[in-house]
Design an enzyme around this catalytic site. Structure first.
Site, PDB file in Angstrom:
ATOM      1  CB  SER A 154      58.567  20.440  76.730  1.00  0.00           C
ATOM      2  OG  SER A 154      59.211  21.491  76.063  1.00  0.00           O
ATOM      3  CE1 TYR A 167      63.010  17.276  75.654  1.00  0.00           C
ATOM      4  CE2 TYR A 167      62.618  19.590  75.164  1.00  0.00           C
ATOM      5  CZ  TYR A 167      62.656  18.549  76.075  1.00  0.00           C
ATOM      6  OH  TYR A 167      62.342  18.771  77.392  1.00  0.00           O
TER       7      TYR A 167
HETATM    8  P1  NAD Z   1      67.822  16.165  83.972  1.00  0.00           P
HETATM    9  O1  NAD Z   1      68.774  15.884  82.867  1.00  0.00           O
HETATM   10  O2  NAD Z   1      68.294  16.895  85.168  1.00  0.00           O
HETATM   11  O3  NAD Z   1      67.131  14.796  84.426  1.00  0.00           O
HETATM   12  C1  NAD Z   1      66.779  13.764  83.565  1.00  0.00           C
HETATM   13  C2  NAD Z   1      67.022  12.446  84.283  1.00  0.00           C
HETATM   14  O4  NAD Z   1      66.554  11.387  83.445  1.00  0.00           O
HETATM   15  C3  NAD Z   1      68.511  12.175  84.554  1.00  0.00           C
HETATM   16  O5  NAD Z   1      68.718  11.863  85.923  1.00  0.00           O
HETATM   17  C4  NAD Z   1      68.838  10.979  83.664  1.00  0.00           C
HETATM   18  O6  NAD Z   1      69.801  10.098  84.212  1.00  0.00           O
HETATM   19  C5  NAD Z   1      67.478  10.318  83.538  1.00  0.00           C
HETATM   20  N1  NAD Z   1      67.403   9.471  82.359  1.00  0.00           N
HETATM   21  C6  NAD Z   1      67.872   9.728  81.116  1.00  0.00           C
HETATM   22  N2  NAD Z   1      67.656   8.699  80.306  1.00  0.00           N
HETATM   23  C7  NAD Z   1      67.005   7.750  81.026  1.00  0.00           C
HETATM   24  C8  NAD Z   1      66.511   6.456  80.738  1.00  0.00           C
HETATM   25  N3  NAD Z   1      66.639   5.916  79.524  1.00  0.00           N
HETATM   26  N4  NAD Z   1      65.905   5.766  81.727  1.00  0.00           N
HETATM   27  C9  NAD Z   1      65.776   6.295  82.970  1.00  0.00           C
HETATM   28  N5  NAD Z   1      66.241   7.522  83.305  1.00  0.00           N
HETATM   29  C10 NAD Z   1      66.839   8.237  82.338  1.00  0.00           C
HETATM   30  O7  NAD Z   1      66.617  16.948  83.269  1.00  0.00           O
HETATM   31  P2  NAD Z   1      65.365  17.737  83.847  1.00  0.00           P
HETATM   32  O8  NAD Z   1      65.427  19.102  83.274  1.00  0.00           O
HETATM   33  O9  NAD Z   1      65.212  17.569  85.308  1.00  0.00           O
HETATM   34  O10 NAD Z   1      64.215  17.002  83.033  1.00  0.00           O
HETATM   35  C11 NAD Z   1      63.144  16.287  83.622  1.00  0.00           C
HETATM   36  C12 NAD Z   1      62.006  16.245  82.619  1.00  0.00           C
HETATM   37  O11 NAD Z   1      61.498  17.569  82.426  1.00  0.00           O
HETATM   38  C13 NAD Z   1      62.411  15.750  81.226  1.00  0.00           C
HETATM   39  O12 NAD Z   1      61.364  14.968  80.686  1.00  0.00           O
HETATM   40  C14 NAD Z   1      62.568  17.031  80.442  1.00  0.00           C
HETATM   41  O13 NAD Z   1      62.427  16.807  79.064  1.00  0.00           O
HETATM   42  C15 NAD Z   1      61.451  17.843  81.028  1.00  0.00           C
HETATM   43  N6  NAD Z   1      61.531  19.291  80.853  1.00  0.00           N
HETATM   44  C16 NAD Z   1      62.556  20.026  81.366  1.00  0.00           C
HETATM   45  C17 NAD Z   1      62.551  21.410  81.199  1.00  0.00           C
HETATM   46  C18 NAD Z   1      63.638  22.278  81.760  1.00  0.00           C
HETATM   47  O14 NAD Z   1      63.604  23.502  81.566  1.00  0.00           O
HETATM   48  N7  NAD Z   1      64.613  21.724  82.454  1.00  0.00           N
HETATM   49  C19 NAD Z   1      61.533  22.029  80.497  1.00  0.00           C
HETATM   50  C20 NAD Z   1      60.504  21.246  79.984  1.00  0.00           C
HETATM   51  C21 NAD Z   1      60.507  19.894  80.171  1.00  0.00           C
END
Ligand code: NAD
Length: 271
Positions: A154, A167
């Site tokens: 991130s 985070y």
């Molecule tokens: P999201 O909340 O849409 O998806 C996260 C998924 O992880 C969910 O489906 C959830 O059920 C699953 N999850 C949570 N805990 C879990 C566990 N213990 N075991 C298995 N699955 C689990 O979020 P997203 O934005 O699609 O995030 C995906 C990745 O990208 C994450 O690592 C997030 O930190 C990272 N990220 C997102 C952004 C953004 O802008 N959205 C930016 C930087 C990084």
């Protein structure tokens, strides 16, 4: 290739799963939320792709072992692992950007001193330990034939964002671990890299980015003003980097890097 994606029921990783299945790969969608993963897997199958949904908790070794068995029995050995499960939690988040004494007296506010030990651990574990444990479960498959691991870091890994110390620290650890693991596995042909997405509107950050009426929060305005390209990213804009990193012809000598996909956010000093 046989590809395992954790967090595949979520916004970003479901886009990964759809794209990689459309490219002809076999995709195992792992998620704590089986319904969410199943919904995406069913869509992929309906579109002619090969996908299974598998319930898995990235913090639970037994659950990961069981998921690994399922993938092995269905597709064979894992060749690509995308460690996408992650996110933040309000209990590891302060209310104010800068310390405000008033938060100490406000029972609805969370000051630095109110950060919850379990909340901080939860966030740190989900992002960092969840990446490490899942890699333990699936990288064994790659020891003989080689493989590729892509972690999801991130912007917080470069400079922490206000309010979210847990985070931020956890994602810094993911980037650091990506380098560590790349070195550790360099002699067995397993490449380990990461993508650092900028700001994409998804479930995990929805309440930070949008007001209940759908308008942008002050934090969103700040983010957009610090993003030279002037907008949030679309999940599809991560796909080129993902495809590149898992392609041995294109990226066969690349390991240990974290690639920002951020509209210039990490390059901009704000001045
Ligand atoms: P999201 O909340 O849409 O998806 C996260 C998924 O992880 C969910 O489906 C959830 O059920 C699953 N999850 C949570 N805990 C879990 C566990 N213990 N075991 C298995 N699955 C689990 O979020 P997203 O934005 O699609 O995030 C995906 C990745 O990208 C994450 O690592 C997030 O930190 C990272 N990220 C997102 C952004 C953004 O802008 N959205 C930016 C930087 C990084």
């Amino acid at each position: 290739m046989n590809i395992v994606i954790t967090g595949a029921g979520g916004v970003l990783c479901s886009a990964f799963a759809r794209a990689l299945a459309a490219d002809g790969h076999k995709v195992a969608l792992l998620d704590l939320n089986l319904d969410a993963a199943e919904k995406v897997a069913a869509e992929i199958r309906a579109a002619g792709g090969d996908a299974i949904a598998v319930e898995a908790n990235v913090l639970d070794k037994e659950s990961l072992t069981a998921a690994h068995e399922t993938v092995l029995n269905t597709y064979g050995k894992c060749e690509v692992l995308v460690n996408g499960a992650g996110g933040n939690n309000p209990k590891g988040t302060t209310t104010s950007e800068y310390f405000d004494k008033a938060d100490l007296l406000d029972e609805n506010a969370r000051s630095f001193f109110d950060l919850d030990k379990d909340g901080v651990s939860f966030v740190f574990n989900l992002n960092f330990l969840g990446t490490l444990l899942t890699t333990q479960a699936f990288a064994l498959d790659m020891l003989e034939t080689g493989g590729s691991i892509v972690n999801i870091s991130s912007m917080n890994a470069y400079t922490p964002l206000t309010k979210i110390p847990a985070y931020s620290g956890a994602k810094a650890a993911v980037t650091n671990f990506t380098q560590w693991l790349a070195v550790h596995f360099a002699n067995c042909n397993i490449r380990v890299n990461a993508i650092a997405p900028g700001f994409f509107a998804t479930n995990q950050n929805r309440t930070l980015l949008f007001n209940p009426d759908g308008s942008l929060t002050p934090r969103s305005h700040k983010i957009i003003s610090q993003t030279p390209m002037g907008r949030f990213g679309e999940p599809e804009e991560l796909l080129g980097t993902l495809r590149f990193l898992i392609d041995n012809d294109a990226a066969g000598f690349i390991t240990g890097v974290t690639i920002p996909v951020d509209g210039g956010f990490s390059a901009y000093s704000g001045v």
